[in-house]
Enzyme design. Sequence first.
Site, PDB file in Angstrom:
ATOM      1  NE  ARG A 187      -1.627  -2.242   2.827  1.00  0.00           N
ATOM      2  CZ  ARG A 187      -1.677  -3.530   2.502  1.00  0.00           C
ATOM      3  NH1 ARG A 187      -2.660  -3.999   1.804  1.00  0.00           N
ATOM      4  NH2 ARG A 187      -0.727  -4.376   2.905  1.00  0.00           N
ATOM      5  CB  THR A 188       3.529   2.531   2.219  1.00  0.00           C
ATOM      6  OG1 THR A 188       2.805   2.119   3.372  1.00  0.00           O
ATOM      7  CG2 THR A 188       4.183   3.866   2.481  1.00  0.00           C
ATOM      8  CE  LYS A 202      27.680  -2.648  -8.539  1.00  0.00           C
ATOM      9  NZ  LYS A 202      27.837  -1.563  -9.535  1.00  0.00           N
ATOM     10  NE  ARG A 207       7.499   0.657   4.587  1.00  0.00           N
ATOM     11  CZ  ARG A 207       6.273   0.146   4.580  1.00  0.00           C
ATOM     12  NH1 ARG A 207       6.071  -1.090   4.196  1.00  0.00           N
ATOM     13  NH2 ARG A 207       5.242   0.875   4.952  1.00  0.00           N
ATOM     14  CG  HIS A 257       4.128   3.968   8.423  1.00  0.00           C
ATOM     15  ND1 HIS A 257       4.177   4.868   7.375  1.00  0.00           N
ATOM     16  CD2 HIS A 257       3.719   2.788   7.894  1.00  0.00           C
ATOM     17  CE1 HIS A 257       3.806   4.238   6.261  1.00  0.00           C
ATOM     18  NE2 HIS A 257       3.524   2.987   6.551  1.00  0.00           N
TER      19      HIS A 257
HETATM   20  C1  NCD Z   1       2.317  -1.134   8.059  1.00  0.00           C
HETATM   21  C2  NCD Z   1       3.826  -0.959   8.147  1.00  0.00           C
HETATM   22  O1  NCD Z   1       4.547  -1.203   7.196  1.00  0.00           O
HETATM   23  O2  NCD Z   1       4.236  -0.541   9.221  1.00  0.00           O
HETATM   24  N1  NCD Z   1       1.889  -1.365   6.756  1.00  0.00           N
HETATM   25  C3  NCD Z   1       1.539  -0.297   5.990  1.00  0.00           C
HETATM   26  O3  NCD Z   1       2.343   0.555   5.686  1.00  0.00           O
HETATM   27  N2  NCD Z   1       0.251  -0.184   5.664  1.00  0.00           N
HETATM   28  C4  NCD Z   1       1.792  -2.139   9.010  1.00  0.00           C
HETATM   29  C5  NCD Z   1       2.367  -3.509   9.021  1.00  0.00           C
HETATM   30  O4  NCD Z   1       3.203  -3.877   8.192  1.00  0.00           O
HETATM   31  O5  NCD Z   1       1.936  -4.274   9.880  1.00  0.00           O
END
Ligand code: NCD
Length: 322
Positions: A67-68, A97, A118, A147
Amino acid sequence: MASSNLQKIQGDFKNKDIVSLSQLDDKSVLKLFEKVSLVRELGEKGLPSDLLAGKIVVLLFYEPSSRTRSSFDAATKQLGGQTIVVENPQQFSSVSKGETFEDTIRVFEAYCDAIVLRHPELGSAERAAKTAKFVPIINAGDGAGEHPTQALLDLYTIWDRKKNLSNLKGVMAGDILNGRTVHSLLEGLSFFPGNEVFLLAPEELKLSKSDFEKVKARVKLHEISSIDQIPKDCDFWYWTRVQKERFKSEELYKRVNNRYIVTKEILNKYAGKVTILMHPLPRVGEILEEVDSDPRAVYLSSQIRSGMYVRMALLAMILGKL
Ligand code: NCD
C-alpha cells in the site's frame, strides 16, 4: 518515537522532511486535511491534474510494501509527476556492492525532488534527512519507529467519519511495542484534547515504558489484556498485525501471535453501532474475512483510498504546489 530536534512543520510543509509525526501539531494536520479535500475532489471527479508535472519522486524501499509504495506512486502520478521506484536496494542497487546508506541517499537526491524512504532501522529516516541536502525525505516506516504518513491517513479516516479528532475513545490492539503505525497514530491523537485509548496487547508487546510516559500526559491511556475489557462506546478500533520481522525467534513470535482475533461475533458483542474498525494492513489472521462486509469495517475501503489522497496532498504541499 523520534527525537525532538526535528524541524517543526507549523502549518508550512514546503521543503520539510516528514520523519516523525511529532513535527506536526493540530493546526498542521487540519491544514493538510483541507488540501486533502481538494485533491480528493479531483480524484472523485476523475479530473486530470498537472500539479506535480516535472517533479520526480524516488520511492526507496528497503523493506516490503504494498500500500505505502503503490499509493505514493499513484499519488505522484495522479498529480502528473513521475516516480523512480527502487525496491530492495540491498539486492538490486550499489548497496549490494557495499555502498553506504548515506551515499545512496546522496546519489538518489541528485535525481529527484523528494525521497520516500522505508528502511528496517529505527532512526534511518532521521539519518537520511540529515544527509540529504537538496530534497525532503518522507519517512515511509523506519523499523519499529514511526510511520507518519500512515498515521495521517488513519487520522483522516477517523476525521472523515467522525468530523472530529477530539474527545475520542478508541482501542489499539496487537503489536503495540513494535507497531510503528501505532506509535505515530498515538502521537497524532495527542495533538487534540480529550482523547482516550485502550491499548490491548499481550504483556510482551506492550508500549515501551518511555513511550508510555511520553504519551500519557496528552492521551489518557489504559493498558488492557483481554477483549472483554474494551468499552462498548469506542469511536474506533485500530487492529494491527504482530510484527514478525522484529522478532529474534519464530518461537517467540508464535507465542504472542494472534491473541486477539476480530470475528463477527466479537465485533457485534464489543463494538458500538458507530465504532469504525481500522487496520493499516496487511492482516495475517487477526481480522477474519467474515468481518469485511460489516459497514463498520473500513480497512479495505475508505482507509485505503484515504491513503492515496493524503499522500497526494502531502506531496503537493511539500513540493510547494498546494
Ligand atoms: C504497516 C507498516 O509497514 O508498518 N503497513 C503499511 O504501511 N500499511 C503495518 C504492518 O506492516 O503491519
